[in-house]
Design a protein around this motif. Structure first.
Motif, mmCIF file in Angstrom:
data_model
loop_
_atom_site.group_PDB
_atom_site.id
_atom_site.type_symbol
_atom_site.label_atom_id
_atom_site.label_comp_id
_atom_site.label_asym_id
_atom_site.label_seq_id
_atom_site.Cartn_x
_atom_site.Cartn_y
_atom_site.Cartn_z
ATOM 1 N N SER A 285 -1.801 4.761 -3.852
ATOM 2 C CA SER A 285 -2.709 3.658 -4.158
ATOM 3 C C SER A 285 -3.921 3.643 -3.236
ATOM 4 O O SER A 285 -4.950 3.082 -3.579
ATOM 5 C CB SER A 285 -1.972 2.317 -4.056
ATOM 6 O OG SER A 285 -1.528 2.078 -2.735
ATOM 7 N N CYS A 286 -3.809 4.250 -2.053
ATOM 8 C CA CYS A 286 -4.924 4.307 -1.102
ATOM 9 C C CYS A 286 -5.526 5.708 -1.023
ATOM 10 O O CYS A 286 -6.120 6.079 -0.003
ATOM 11 C CB CYS A 286 -4.457 3.857 0.284
ATOM 12 S SG CYS A 286 -3.901 2.143 0.375
ATOM 13 N N SER B 174 -8.607 -8.596 6.098
ATOM 14 C CA SER B 174 -7.970 -7.441 6.712
ATOM 15 C C SER B 174 -7.387 -7.893 8.041
ATOM 16 O O SER B 174 -7.574 -9.042 8.464
ATOM 17 C CB SER B 174 -9.006 -6.337 6.968
ATOM 18 O OG SER B 174 -9.893 -6.723 8.036
ATOM 19 N N LEU C 123 -7.280 -4.138 -2.825
ATOM 20 C CA LEU C 123 -7.683 -3.241 -1.740
ATOM 21 C C LEU C 123 -7.246 -3.732 -0.366
ATOM 22 O O LEU C 123 -7.365 -3.000 0.619
ATOM 23 C CB LEU C 123 -9.208 -3.073 -1.720
ATOM 24 C CG LEU C 123 -9.917 -2.666 -3.009
ATOM 25 C CD1 LEU C 123 -11.396 -2.437 -2.729
ATOM 26 C CD2 LEU C 123 -9.285 -1.430 -3.599
ATOM 27 N N LEU D 113 -10.055 4.391 -4.945
ATOM 28 C CA LEU D 113 -9.695 2.985 -5.058
ATOM 29 C C LEU D 113 -10.366 2.332 -6.268
ATOM 30 O O LEU D 113 -11.414 2.775 -6.732
ATOM 31 C CB LEU D 113 -10.115 2.235 -3.794
ATOM 32 C CG LEU D 113 -9.525 2.727 -2.464
ATOM 33 C CD1 LEU D 113 -10.027 1.861 -1.326
ATOM 34 C CD2 LEU D 113 -8.002 2.723 -2.507
ATOM 35 N N GLY E 197 -4.957 -1.132 6.416
ATOM 36 C CA GLY E 197 -4.452 0.130 6.959
ATOM 37 C C GLY E 197 -5.541 0.928 7.654
ATOM 38 O O GLY E 197 -5.310 1.540 8.704
ATOM 39 N N ALA F 245 0.838 -1.198 0.000
ATOM 40 C CA ALA F 245 0.000 0.000 0.000
ATOM 41 C C ALA F 245 0.872 1.247 0.000
ATOM 42 O O ALA F 245 1.882 1.309 0.668
ATOM 43 C CB ALA F 245 -0.900 -0.013 1.229
ATOM 44 N N SER G 269 -4.493 -4.269 1.364
ATOM 45 C CA SER G 269 -3.556 -3.489 2.179
ATOM 46 C C SER G 269 -4.163 -2.154 2.613
ATOM 47 O O SER G 269 -3.929 -1.694 3.733
ATOM 48 C CB SER G 269 -2.245 -3.251 1.422
ATOM 49 O OG SER G 269 -2.491 -2.637 0.175
ATOM 50 N N CYS G 270 -4.971 -1.547 1.753
ATOM 51 C CA CYS G 270 -5.610 -0.279 2.100
ATOM 52 C C CYS G 270 -6.667 -0.479 3.190
ATOM 53 O O CYS G 270 -6.767 0.313 4.131
ATOM 54 C CB CYS G 270 -6.260 0.355 0.869
ATOM 55 S SG CYS G 270 -5.112 0.786 -0.452
ATOM 56 N N LEU H 68 -11.303 5.326 4.078
ATOM 57 C CA LEU H 68 -10.915 5.106 2.682
ATOM 58 C C LEU H 68 -11.420 6.215 1.761
ATOM 59 O O LEU H 68 -11.159 6.189 0.564
ATOM 60 C CB LEU H 68 -11.452 3.749 2.207
ATOM 61 C CG LEU H 68 -10.886 2.513 2.928
ATOM 62 C CD1 LEU H 68 -11.603 1.253 2.459
ATOM 63 C CD2 LEU H 68 -9.386 2.386 2.684
#
Length: 289
Positions: free
Chosen positions: A40-41, A135, A254, A46, A260, A36, A256-257, A90
């Motif tokens: 990218s986030c 996640s 998505l 996204l 996070g 990430a 990793s985002c 997000l």
């Protein structure tokens, strides 16, 4: 051409080949393998299933205390509130979150997904990770036993006391795993497609007790089957807590985002505050050893 000339020419050609190989582009990584980054986030940017929207899956009925009034979009109940908190992190406001009905077992079954993430009390496990991505955990959970107050199971003080009672649980759940792997009852447990069927079996006396997660156990006894009680909870024997995680497609870019976002909500105290608001009554039960 002399031998010396040939050797010199071969050395030059070899050097050219080595340089070309060194400069060749690396194979492109899959989106799910990419770490990430801030870019990218980027909030609201996204590569989601539906452009400009975040599609979230959950089962129907959507049970309390995870959702209120069977309405995931209402923002009330622990998991509804968590979903909107993740969405906000997000970059997606409430108007840009779309809910989709996804049966519990389908959420972590192999195959492409039509949601960006699913939230439905799905425990993270190595077996499920073979088919989907998760996640980081958003809730540490314990499994609990619920029995009618008139049942012999209601008097259980230990795991061994449950061996000779008829137990039930929803198919594909860690609740069922605890029955099979920890209790190891003498009677084959009853298995149901949905928690509604599991609760009906308890209410009708078809089983002596059922196993569900602890917050659900307290809700059942407080609002749905009021002549039942929470007998106790199982202790954590794995060394690491059982956790619920958001479910994503195995190849989702998505993951990793979303992880996070969950990590940030845990760090800033949001998850703890939501847990206290929606699940605070579901923490006190004797431990069955």
């Amino acid at each position: 051409m002399s031998l010396a000339h040939r050797a010199a020419r071969l050395a030059v050609c070899s050097a050219v080949v080595l340089v070309a190989a060194a400069c060749a582009p690396e194979p492109e990584k899959k989106a799910a393998d990419q770490p990430a980054t801030a870019a990218s986030c980027a909030p609201g940017k996204l590569a989601t299933v539906a452009s400009g929207k975040l599609t979230v899956g959950t089962d129907k009925p959507a049970y309390a205390p995870w959702f209120v009034d069977d309405d995931p979009a209402g923002g009330k109940g622990f998991e509804s509130a968590v979903a909107y908190a993740v969405a906000k992190r997000l970059g997606y406001g409430p108007d840009h979150v779309a809910w989709q009905t996804v049966p519990f077992n389908s959420s972590f079954a192999p195959g492409a997904k039509k949601f960006d993430f699913d939230i439905n009390q799905v425990s993270i496990s190595d077996a499920r990770k073979k088919a989907v991505a998760f996640s980081s955990g958003y809730y540490d959970v314990r499994q609990a036993v619920v029995a009618l107050k008139s049942s012999k199971a209601a008097k259980a003080k230990t795991v061994a006391d449950l061996k000779d009672v008829k137990l039930g649980a929803q198919v594909g759940t860690t609740s069922l795993d605890f029955i099979d792997d920890l209790v190891k009852p003498t009677q084959k447990p009853a298995v149901y497609q949905k928690n509604d069927y599991t609760k009906s079996a308890l209410k009708n006396g078809q089983v002596d007790a059922i196993v569900v997660d602890l917050p659900t156990a307290f809700y059942i006894t407080g609002a749905e089957v009021t002549d039942a009680k929470v007998v106790g909870q199982f202790e954590n024997t794995a060394g690491t807590p059982e956790q619920f995680g958001l479910v994503l497609d195995k190849e989702s870019g998505l993951t990793s985002c979303v992880t996070g976002a969950v990590d940030a909500l845990r760090k800033d105290g949001t998850l703890a505050a939501l847990e206290k608001k929606w699940l605070s009554d579901a923490v006190d039960a004797p431990v069955l050893k």
